[in-house]
Motif scaffolding. Structure first.
Motif, mmCIF file in Angstrom:
data_model
loop_
_atom_site.group_PDB
_atom_site.id
_atom_site.type_symbol
_atom_site.label_atom_id
_atom_site.label_comp_id
_atom_site.label_asym_id
_atom_site.label_seq_id
_atom_site.Cartn_x
_atom_site.Cartn_y
_atom_site.Cartn_z
ATOM 1 N N ALA A 98 -1.825 -66.336 -2.180
ATOM 2 C CA ALA A 98 -3.172 -66.323 -2.760
ATOM 3 C C ALA A 98 -3.879 -65.007 -2.434
ATOM 4 O O ALA A 98 -4.544 -64.424 -3.300
ATOM 5 C CB ALA A 98 -3.979 -67.507 -2.231
ATOM 6 N N GLN A 99 -3.716 -64.541 -1.202
ATOM 7 C CA GLN A 99 -4.328 -63.257 -0.831
ATOM 8 C C GLN A 99 -3.713 -62.118 -1.631
ATOM 9 O O GLN A 99 -4.436 -61.231 -2.112
ATOM 10 C CB GLN A 99 -4.159 -63.000 0.669
ATOM 11 C CG GLN A 99 -5.052 -63.862 1.529
ATOM 12 C CD GLN A 99 -4.798 -63.654 3.014
ATOM 13 O OE1 GLN A 99 -3.798 -63.072 3.403
ATOM 14 N NE2 GLN A 99 -5.706 -64.137 3.836
ATOM 15 N N GLU A 100 -2.412 -62.126 -1.776
ATOM 16 C CA GLU A 100 -1.752 -61.078 -2.558
ATOM 17 C C GLU A 100 -2.228 -61.118 -4.013
ATOM 18 O O GLU A 100 -2.485 -60.080 -4.620
ATOM 19 C CB GLU A 100 -0.231 -61.246 -2.508
ATOM 20 C CG GLU A 100 0.382 -60.899 -1.168
ATOM 21 C CD GLU A 100 1.863 -61.227 -1.085
ATOM 22 O OE1 GLU A 100 2.400 -61.852 -2.032
ATOM 23 O OE2 GLU A 100 2.475 -60.853 -0.081
ATOM 24 N N ARG A 101 -2.347 -62.337 -4.568
ATOM 25 C CA ARG A 101 -2.813 -62.495 -5.935
ATOM 26 C C ARG A 101 -4.251 -61.993 -6.061
ATOM 27 O O ARG A 101 -4.598 -61.298 -7.012
ATOM 28 C CB ARG A 101 -2.713 -63.972 -6.334
ATOM 29 C CG ARG A 101 -2.903 -64.238 -7.796
ATOM 30 C CD ARG A 101 -2.549 -65.676 -8.193
ATOM 31 N NE ARG A 101 -3.016 -66.707 -7.304
ATOM 32 C CZ ARG A 101 -2.223 -67.457 -6.537
ATOM 33 N NH1 ARG A 101 -0.924 -67.296 -6.566
ATOM 34 N NH2 ARG A 101 -2.732 -68.381 -5.757
ATOM 35 N N LYS A 102 -5.081 -62.298 -5.055
ATOM 36 C CA LYS A 102 -6.471 -61.865 -5.070
ATOM 37 C C LYS A 102 -6.548 -60.338 -5.013
ATOM 38 O O LYS A 102 -7.330 -59.717 -5.753
ATOM 39 C CB LYS A 102 -7.214 -62.476 -3.875
ATOM 40 C CG LYS A 102 -8.694 -62.294 -3.900
ATOM 41 C CD LYS A 102 -9.338 -63.028 -2.750
ATOM 42 C CE LYS A 102 -10.845 -62.874 -2.785
ATOM 43 N NZ LYS A 102 -11.491 -63.575 -1.661
ATOM 44 N N ILE A 103 -5.733 -59.732 -4.166
ATOM 45 C CA ILE A 103 -5.698 -58.273 -4.059
ATOM 46 C C ILE A 103 -5.251 -57.659 -5.382
ATOM 47 O O ILE A 103 -5.843 -56.681 -5.857
ATOM 48 C CB ILE A 103 -4.781 -57.836 -2.896
ATOM 49 C CG1 ILE A 103 -5.425 -58.198 -1.557
ATOM 50 C CG2 ILE A 103 -4.468 -56.355 -2.961
ATOM 51 C CD1 ILE A 103 -4.505 -58.040 -0.357
ATOM 52 N N ALA A 104 -4.219 -58.237 -5.989
ATOM 53 C CA ALA A 104 -3.721 -57.719 -7.271
ATOM 54 C C ALA A 104 -4.796 -57.848 -8.351
ATOM 55 O O ALA A 104 -4.997 -56.920 -9.147
ATOM 56 C CB ALA A 104 -2.459 -58.467 -7.683
ATOM 57 N N GLU A 105 -5.501 -58.986 -8.382
ATOM 58 C CA GLU A 105 -6.568 -59.166 -9.365
ATOM 59 C C GLU A 105 -7.687 -58.158 -9.135
ATOM 60 O O GLU A 105 -8.246 -57.612 -10.095
ATOM 61 C CB GLU A 105 -7.126 -60.593 -9.293
ATOM 62 C CG GLU A 105 -6.205 -61.633 -9.888
ATOM 63 C CD GLU A 105 -6.725 -63.054 -9.706
ATOM 64 O OE1 GLU A 105 -7.812 -63.219 -9.102
ATOM 65 O OE2 GLU A 105 -6.041 -63.987 -10.161
ATOM 66 N N GLU A 106 -8.034 -57.914 -7.880
ATOM 67 C CA GLU A 106 -9.078 -56.946 -7.559
ATOM 68 C C GLU A 106 -8.663 -55.542 -7.998
ATOM 69 O O GLU A 106 -9.466 -54.801 -8.576
ATOM 70 C CB GLU A 106 -9.381 -56.978 -6.051
ATOM 71 C CG GLU A 106 -10.593 -56.178 -5.655
ATOM 72 C CD GLU A 106 -11.877 -56.669 -6.312
ATOM 73 O OE1 GLU A 106 -12.715 -55.800 -6.621
ATOM 74 O OE2 GLU A 106 -12.036 -57.878 -6.526
ATOM 75 N N GLU A 107 -7.406 -55.195 -7.736
ATOM 76 C CA GLU A 107 -6.910 -53.888 -8.183
ATOM 77 C C GLU A 107 -6.948 -53.790 -9.710
ATOM 78 O O GLU A 107 -7.327 -52.755 -10.267
ATOM 79 C CB GLU A 107 -5.478 -53.667 -7.682
ATOM 80 C CG GLU A 107 -5.377 -53.387 -6.200
ATOM 81 C CD GLU A 107 -3.944 -53.281 -5.713
ATOM 82 O OE1 GLU A 107 -3.007 -53.464 -6.526
ATOM 83 O OE2 GLU A 107 -3.755 -53.005 -4.526
ATOM 84 N N PHE A 108 -6.589 -54.867 -10.375
ATOM 85 C CA PHE A 108 -6.621 -54.895 -11.835
ATOM 86 C C PHE A 108 -8.053 -54.707 -12.342
ATOM 87 O O PHE A 108 -8.298 -53.934 -13.272
ATOM 88 C CB PHE A 108 -6.031 -56.219 -12.334
ATOM 89 C CG PHE A 108 -5.973 -56.340 -13.817
ATOM 90 C CD1 PHE A 108 -5.116 -55.543 -14.561
ATOM 91 C CD2 PHE A 108 -6.779 -57.251 -14.488
ATOM 92 C CE1 PHE A 108 -5.055 -55.652 -15.940
ATOM 93 C CE2 PHE A 108 -6.732 -57.368 -15.861
ATOM 94 C CZ PHE A 108 -5.868 -56.565 -16.591
ATOM 95 N N ARG A 109 -9.009 -55.409 -11.704
ATOM 96 C CA ARG A 109 -10.416 -55.251 -12.087
ATOM 97 C C ARG A 109 -10.887 -53.816 -11.885
ATOM 98 O O ARG A 109 -11.591 -53.263 -12.739
ATOM 99 C CB ARG A 109 -11.293 -56.197 -11.263
ATOM 100 C CG ARG A 109 -11.276 -57.612 -11.741
ATOM 101 C CD ARG A 109 -12.372 -58.440 -11.070
ATOM 102 N NE ARG A 109 -12.070 -59.835 -11.208
ATOM 103 C CZ ARG A 109 -11.783 -60.664 -10.214
ATOM 104 N NH1 ARG A 109 -11.794 -60.228 -8.980
ATOM 105 N NH2 ARG A 109 -11.503 -61.926 -10.441
ATOM 106 N N GLN A 110 -10.506 -53.233 -10.742
ATOM 107 C CA GLN A 110 -10.907 -51.850 -10.466
ATOM 108 C C GLN A 110 -10.331 -50.908 -11.525
ATOM 109 O O GLN A 110 -11.026 -50.015 -12.010
ATOM 110 C CB GLN A 110 -10.428 -51.417 -9.062
ATOM 111 C CG GLN A 110 -11.162 -52.093 -7.942
ATOM 112 C CD GLN A 110 -12.646 -51.737 -7.939
ATOM 113 O OE1 GLN A 110 -13.037 -50.636 -8.296
ATOM 114 N NE2 GLN A 110 -13.463 -52.705 -7.562
ATOM 115 N N THR A 111 -9.077 -51.137 -11.878
ATOM 116 C CA THR A 111 -8.446 -50.305 -12.905
ATOM 117 C C THR A 111 -9.181 -50.453 -14.234
ATOM 118 O O THR A 111 -9.450 -49.459 -14.926
ATOM 119 C CB THR A 111 -6.967 -50.707 -13.075
ATOM 120 O OG1 THR A 111 -6.322 -50.649 -11.806
ATOM 121 C CG2 THR A 111 -6.248 -49.789 -14.030
#
Length: 188
Positions: free
Chosen positions: A118-131
């Motif tokens: 879940a943390q990895e998914r959250k980090i990936a989603e955050e990176e996607f949002r930033q991108t």
């Protein structure tokens, strides 16, 4: 007849030995390891008295003593069975506890793995949002630059047009200018 009996006895003995030696069973193991009780004092202790009443009294006493002994043996058997039952129950409880502990540990590890995912998914989603935000910002900047460039071109055209229009002549003065131009040969 005697030879056929001895032959059948020999065959049955060899078959019995073959069947018992091929695979040791619980029964055979028990027969080999069984411990017999001490010889009982009752066996062979009967001396026939001359008086039937005395024989009857002796026999009644022997029966009572035998009943007492059987009762003691039964009590001992019940005690042993209860101990075996308690030991089996304790082992079963220990096994169940071990299984429960293993299940809890497995669930704990599974939950931790789920948290990590879940943390990895959250980090990936955050990176996607930033991108996405960076891309949107870049597109917005590009759009603003193009609009600004377009407006500047418009301004330049208007300015050029305004400069050129300052040279132009109004219609009311047009006839006068034409007349002056014809009379005056100076270039405009």
């Amino acid at each position: 007849m005697a030879s056929s009996r001895s032959m059948s006895r020999t065959i049955s003995t060899s078959l019995r030995l073959f069947s018992t030696s091929a695979k040791p069973s619980h029964h055979n193991y028990h027969q080999k390891t069984h411990k017999f009780l001490e010889p009982n004092s009752y066996v062979g202790s009967w001396d026939a008295p001359k008086d039937p009443k005395e024989a009857e009294a002796k026999l009644a006493k022997l029966r009572r003593d035998y009943a007492k002994q059987v009762k003691e043996v039964r009590k001992e058997y019940i005690r042993e069975m209860e101990l075996m039952r308690l030991e089996k129950q304790r082992k079963d409880e220990a096994r169940r506890e071990a299984i429960r502990a293993a299940n809890e540990e497995r669930k704990k590890l599974k939950a931790e793995a789920a948290k990590v995912r879940a943390q990895e998914r959250k980090i990936a989603e955050e990176e996607f949002r930033q991108t996405l935000l960076e891309e949107r910002t870049q597109k917005l900047e590009y759009w603003r630059k193009t609009i600004k460039a377009h407006e500047e071109k418009k301004k330049e055209k208007k300015e050029l047009l305004r400069r050129q229009s300052s040279i132009w002549v109004d219609e009311s003065q047009l006839e006068q200018k034409i007349l002056d131009a014809v009379t005056d040969t100076t270039p405009l």
